[in-house]
Write an enzyme that holds these catalytic residues in place. Structure first.
Site, PDB file in Angstrom:
ATOM      1  N   THR A  41       0.913  -1.358   0.141  1.00  0.00           N
ATOM      2  CA  THR A  41      -0.142   0.040   0.005  1.00  0.00           C
ATOM      3  C   THR A  41       0.826   1.324   0.223  1.00  0.00           C
ATOM      4  O   THR A  41       2.020   1.324   0.600  1.00  0.00           O
ATOM      5  CB  THR A  41      -0.849   0.127   1.256  1.00  0.00           C
ATOM      6  OG1 THR A  41      -0.137  -0.005   2.518  1.00  0.00           O
ATOM      7  CG2 THR A  41      -2.069  -1.131   1.062  1.00  0.00           C
ATOM      8  N   ASN A  85       1.325   4.554   1.703  1.00  0.00           N
ATOM      9  CA  ASN A  85       0.944   4.915   3.112  1.00  0.00           C
ATOM     10  C   ASN A  85       0.792   6.544   2.628  1.00  0.00           C
ATOM     11  O   ASN A  85       1.865   7.356   2.857  1.00  0.00           O
ATOM     12  CB  ASN A  85       1.796   4.720   4.105  1.00  0.00           C
ATOM     13  CG  ASN A  85       1.230   5.334   5.521  1.00  0.00           C
ATOM     14  OD1 ASN A  85       0.387   6.082   5.608  1.00  0.00           O
ATOM     15  ND2 ASN A  85       1.925   4.704   6.309  1.00  0.00           N
ATOM     16  N   GLU A 142      -4.082   4.086   3.873  1.00  0.00           N
ATOM     17  CA  GLU A 142      -3.167   3.436   3.064  1.00  0.00           C
ATOM     18  C   GLU A 142      -3.976   2.969   1.707  1.00  0.00           C
ATOM     19  O   GLU A 142      -4.923   2.235   2.003  1.00  0.00           O
ATOM     20  CB  GLU A 142      -2.799   2.169   3.826  1.00  0.00           C
ATOM     21  CG  GLU A 142      -2.018   2.594   5.011  1.00  0.00           C
ATOM     22  CD  GLU A 142      -1.480   1.258   5.827  1.00  0.00           C
ATOM     23  OE1 GLU A 142      -0.888   0.581   5.334  1.00  0.00           O
ATOM     24  OE2 GLU A 142      -1.878   1.277   6.918  1.00  0.00           O
TER      25      GLU A 142
END
Length: 316
Positions: free
Chosen positions: A216, A218, A264
């Site tokens: 992901t 962030n 995220e």
């Protein structure tokens, strides 16, 4: 579009213009109607349109220690009003000194001496000057005194459906913030005229997503950003002019006993290194709440479902 900052930002020799004033956080549908009205007047008169906004938010100065959740950064606000045809974007620092200026001094110094306003267009609920003593009626009176026209534009309201049928909602930044805080990003998008966007820089997180097969981005959204309620959302992810689908998690990662709230985004079908990139995340629909799972396999299964649902919601 020209961008000016500070009390002395107006170029020397600036001629007459049409002016609209407000915080314009979100540039929502009510703001859009107001700005469109000002721009239309400018074109009819053959004059440029100037939009005055304030930074920081006046509430943070008038009520120290508070700050409304920010719907749009100043940069994003400028982009949106430029699309509406505004010619100059004037950012005034909102200070305690400015808050103490009397309504007639505010008008004379800013609208008359600096901008040479021919017309001023504001929302019907607009107030200005010390202790918000000035209103649209006062602006009209001062306009007659100083030689400009003033117009108050009605707020945008729409009837609600479903269980709330028969009642109406007034589109305002406060209403949109409340919708976002509740996770109702669809209601926020209806009032904004587009999905709510968070902007920020991609920073390093715990990197658990990569270990789970779902790396992901962030996104550090900075202070005061209007972050939706904890949960998982179907989103559009903006980076360097490209728009990609993303399943975005907002919350503290309760499965791993997380403490810090994060945003995220798992960008579908994309594996580029995004660290340090400035990105935008448009929130389209809330898929589920932020659940705590008993094991990794259960979490991964839920994430598989989030991705499938994201594709469905975004029509992919």
């Amino acid at each position: 579009m020209q961008t000016w900052r500070g009390l002395d930002g107006v170029p020397s020799g600036w001629g007459r213009c049409v002016v609209t004033i407000g915080v314009f956080d979100g540039v929502h549908r009510g703001h859009q109607q107001l700005i469109a009205r000002a721009v239309a007047h400018g074109r009819e008169l053959g004059l440029p349109t100037v939009l005055i906004t304030f930074d920081p938010h006046p509430a943070s100065v008038l009520r120290p220690g508070t700050h409304p959740a920010r719907l749009t950064t100043l940069t994003r606000r400028a982009e949106l009003v430029a699309e509406l045809g505004v010619d100059a974007f004037w950012v005034l620092p909102f200070t305690t000194d400015l808050a103490r200026v009397a309504p007639d001094e505010f008008v004379h110094e800013l609208l008359v001496d600096r901008l040479h306003a021919a017309m001023v267009v504001v929302g019907r609920n607009f107030t200005f000057g010390y202790k918000a003593a000035g209103d649209v009626a006062e602006l009209e009176r001062l306009g007659q005194r100083f030689g400009f026209a003033a117009e108050g534009v009605d707020l945008v309201t729409e009837p609600l459906g479903g269980a709330a049928a028969g009642s109406t909602v007034t589109f305002s930044s406060t209403y949109i913030r409340a919708s976002i805080a509740a996770g109702d990003v669809r209601a926020a998008a209806e009032a904004l005229g587009r999905p709510h966007r968070l902007e920020g820089v991609v920073v390093r997180g715990d990197q658990r997503g990569r270990e789970l097969g779902y790396p992901t981005a962030n996104v550090d959204c900075g202070e005061h950003a209007a972050i939706p309620a904890d949960g998982v959302y179907a989103c559009w992810f903006h980076h360097r002019g490209e728009v990609r689908p993303a399943a975005t998690s907002v919350g503290t990662n309760p499965t791993f006993s997380g403490r810090h709230r994060t945003v995220e985004a798992y960008v579908l079908d994309h594996d580029e290194d995004l660290y340090g990139a400035r990105v935008g995340v448009d929130f389209v629909e809330r898929l589920r709440g932020m659940d705590r799972f008993d094991g990794i396999e259960e979490l991964i299964a839920a994430m598989d479902g989030d991705v499938a649902r994201t594709r469905e919601v975004l029509g992919l």
